[in-house]
Motif scaffolding. Sequence first.
Motif, PDB file in Angstrom:
ATOM      1  N   LYS A   1       3.566  -4.704  12.949  1.00 37.82           N
ATOM      2  CA  LYS A   1       2.679  -5.442  13.790  1.00 37.82           C
ATOM      3  C   LYS A   1       1.408  -5.939  13.285  1.00 37.82           C
ATOM      4  N   LYS A   2       1.527  -6.167  12.046  1.00 40.94           N
ATOM      5  CA  LYS A   2       0.138  -6.762  11.126  1.00 40.94           C
ATOM      6  C   LYS A   2      -0.663  -5.413  10.901  1.00 40.94           C
ATOM      7  N   ASN A   3      -0.534  -4.413  11.491  1.00 42.25           N
ATOM      8  CA  ASN A   3      -1.342  -3.043  11.171  1.00 42.25           C
ATOM      9  C   ASN A   3      -0.958  -2.244   9.841  1.00 42.25           C
ATOM     10  N   LYS A   4      -1.724  -2.153   8.875  1.00 43.20           N
ATOM     11  CA  LYS A   4      -1.608  -1.607   7.651  1.00 43.20           C
ATOM     12  C   LYS A   4      -1.957  -0.209   7.794  1.00 43.20           C
ATOM     13  N   LEU A   5      -0.996   0.740   7.521  1.00 43.85           N
ATOM     14  CA  LEU A   5      -1.050   1.991   7.765  1.00 43.85           C
ATOM     15  C   LEU A   5      -0.949   2.977   6.450  1.00 43.85           C
ATOM     16  N   PRO A   6      -1.568   3.729   5.922  1.00 46.96           N
ATOM     17  CA  PRO A   6      -1.560   4.197   4.365  1.00 46.96           C
ATOM     18  C   PRO A   6      -0.111   5.476   4.428  1.00 46.96           C
ATOM     19  N   ILE A   7       0.116   5.339   3.052  1.00 45.55           N
ATOM     20  CA  ILE A   7       1.177   6.286   2.782  1.00 45.55           C
ATOM     21  C   ILE A   7       0.727   7.258   1.823  1.00 45.55           C
ATOM     22  N   GLY A   8       0.761   8.689   2.532  1.00 41.61           N
ATOM     23  CA  GLY A   8       0.060   9.691   1.726  1.00 41.61           C
ATOM     24  C   GLY A   8       1.167   9.962   0.460  1.00 41.61           C
ATOM     25  N   GLN A   9       0.687  10.726  -0.517  1.00 46.46           N
ATOM     26  CA  GLN A   9       1.421  10.719  -1.902  1.00 46.46           C
ATOM     27  C   GLN A   9       2.306  11.935  -1.499  1.00 46.46           C
ATOM     28  N   LYS A  10       2.076  12.851  -0.691  1.00 41.15           N
ATOM     29  CA  LYS A  10       3.082  13.962  -0.668  1.00 41.15           C
ATOM     30  C   LYS A  10       4.102  13.661   0.572  1.00 41.15           C
ATOM     31  N   PHE A  11       3.829  12.562   1.401  1.00 37.02           N
ATOM     32  CA  PHE A  11       4.808  11.974   2.333  1.00 37.02           C
ATOM     33  C   PHE A  11       5.776  10.902   1.399  1.00 37.02           C
ATOM     34  N   LYS A  12       5.538  10.430   0.555  1.00 36.58           N
ATOM     35  CA  LYS A  12       5.970   9.217   0.028  1.00 36.58           C
ATOM     36  C   LYS A  12       7.520   9.283  -0.370  1.00 36.58           C
ATOM     37  N   LEU A  13       7.853  10.303  -0.789  1.00 35.00           N
ATOM     38  CA  LEU A  13       9.190  10.890  -1.245  1.00 35.00           C
ATOM     39  C   LEU A  13      10.111  10.809  -0.154  1.00 35.00           C
ATOM     40  N   GLU A  14       9.584  11.443   1.054  1.00 35.84           N
ATOM     41  CA  GLU A  14      10.592  11.618   2.261  1.00 35.84           C
ATOM     42  C   GLU A  14      10.787  10.151   2.982  1.00 35.84           C
ATOM     43  N   LEU A  15       9.758   9.445   2.802  1.00 36.86           N
ATOM     44  CA  LEU A  15       9.794   8.018   3.381  1.00 36.86           C
ATOM     45  C   LEU A  15      10.817   7.283   2.750  1.00 36.86           C
ATOM     46  N   LEU A  16      10.743   7.502   1.114  1.00 35.34           N
ATOM     47  CA  LEU A  16      11.475   6.752   0.359  1.00 35.34           C
ATOM     48  C   LEU A  16      13.202   7.061   0.779  1.00 35.34           C
ATOM     49  N   ASN A  17      13.211   8.333   0.650  1.00 40.43           N
ATOM     50  CA  ASN A  17      14.621   9.043   0.817  1.00 40.43           C
ATOM     51  C   ASN A  17      15.357   8.442   2.294  1.00 40.43           C
ATOM     52  N   LYS A  18      14.295   8.369   3.366  1.00 35.23           N
ATOM     53  CA  LYS A  18      14.877   7.955   4.505  1.00 35.23           C
ATOM     54  C   LYS A  18      15.366   6.430   4.331  1.00 35.23           C
ATOM     55  N   ILE A  19      14.511   5.681   3.763  1.00 37.75           N
ATOM     56  CA  ILE A  19      14.770   4.261   3.437  1.00 37.75           C
ATOM     57  C   ILE A  19      15.991   3.986   2.979  1.00 37.75           C
ATOM     58  N   LYS A  20      16.431   4.820   1.802  1.00 37.62           N
ATOM     59  CA  LYS A  20      17.554   4.914   1.117  1.00 37.62           C
ATOM     60  C   LYS A  20      18.916   5.343   1.895  1.00 37.62           C
ATOM     61  N   GLY A  21      18.451   6.119   2.912  1.00 43.60           N
ATOM     62  CA  GLY A  21      19.541   6.733   3.820  1.00 43.60           C
ATOM     63  C   GLY A  21      19.934   8.235   3.054  1.00 43.60           C
ATOM     64  N   ILE A  22      19.193   8.820   2.447  1.00 43.91           N
ATOM     65  CA  ILE A  22      19.422  10.067   1.809  1.00 43.91           C
ATOM     66  C   ILE A  22      19.408  11.253   3.068  1.00 43.91           C
TER      67      ILE A  22
ATOM     68  N   ARG B   1       6.277  11.268   9.557  1.00 43.52           N
ATOM     69  CA  ARG B   1       4.955  11.323   9.163  1.00 43.52           C
ATOM     70  C   ARG B   1       4.633  10.810   7.779  1.00 43.52           C
ATOM     71  N   ILE B   2       4.019   9.731   7.661  1.00 42.58           N
ATOM     72  CA  ILE B   2       3.924   9.181   6.178  1.00 42.58           C
ATOM     73  C   ILE B   2       2.309   9.517   5.732  1.00 42.58           C
ATOM     74  N   HIS B   3       1.518   9.914   6.364  1.00 46.43           N
ATOM     75  CA  HIS B   3       0.316  10.431   5.995  1.00 46.43           C
ATOM     76  C   HIS B   3      -0.199  11.497   6.647  1.00 46.43           C
ATOM     77  N   LYS B   4      -1.202  12.407   6.222  1.00 46.95           N
ATOM     78  CA  LYS B   4      -1.705  13.574   7.127  1.00 46.95           C
ATOM     79  C   LYS B   4      -2.087  12.910   8.521  1.00 46.95           C
ATOM     80  N   SER B   5      -2.548  11.766   8.698  1.00 47.97           N
ATOM     81  CA  SER B   5      -3.097  11.257   9.779  1.00 47.97           C
ATOM     82  C   SER B   5      -2.300  10.188  10.560  1.00 47.97           C
ATOM     83  N   VAL B   6      -1.043   9.997  10.023  1.00 47.43           N
ATOM     84  CA  VAL B   6      -0.300   8.784  10.525  1.00 47.43           C
ATOM     85  C   VAL B   6       1.066   9.190  10.840  1.00 47.43           C
ATOM     86  N   ILE B   7       1.766   8.927  11.896  1.00 43.79           N
ATOM     87  CA  ILE B   7       3.182   9.003  12.174  1.00 43.79           C
ATOM     88  C   ILE B   7       3.666   7.769  12.649  1.00 43.79           C
TER      89      ILE B   7
END
Length: 225
Positions: free
Chosen positions: A204-225, A181-187
């Motif tokens: 696929k050219k769709n721009k989806l918002p990253i919510g502030q409270k979800f950003k750290l979890e996303l970055l950690n997943k990208i880094k493989g933490i 989940r990257i935003h309260k309204s987006v998975i």
Amino acid sequence: MKKIYCLIIDDEPTSQEVLNQFVSDIDFLEIKKVCNNAIEAEEIMNKEKIDLLFLDINMPLISGLSFYKSLKNPPLVIFTTAYSEYALEGFDLDATDYLLKPFSFERFHKSVLKAKNILNKDNSQIVLKSNKKLFLLKLDELLYIESLGDYITVHTEHQKLIVYKTMNSMMGILPTHKFIRIHKSVIINFNKIDFIEGNQVVIKKNKLPIGQKFKLELLNKIKGI
């Protein structure tokens, strides 16, 4: 046999004792903790892997229903309560089952087997109902999901479905190693990210918002933490 890790959340000592004993009598269940309220439970869930909640509805501080609705990535839940009027709302949250106190071991065992079957199911596809039809979707073809009021919009490689389901319940049936989940309204399907630019994920050219409270979890997943 793979263990199912459980959390008991109930403020009544008698109910705690019954649940504790019933869980102990089933070899594939393991109790991580018995909590008196949702605040205690939240602390445990931040530290431990929990597969299944035995969650009382009427509790001090925060009700079981409110607590479950607040979870970003909820585990399976079996609601327990002495009040039958809460059953419908419990099932609306995609509860695995609803146990009306006092319940027998036989009834408890039946609920637990439901949870076991769900956790052991094939994680390569899911079934969703849209427009009075059942769709069998391959998870690898699912791109992202957006909230739409009381519904969600499921975007796949080939189609878009409107489904009567909550974002929390959707996260409950999706494998968390693939979906985030990257935003309260987006998975999103993590494997479908094309790139991240600023506070947006592009799929696929769709721009989806990253919510502030979800950003750290996303970055950690990208880094493989």
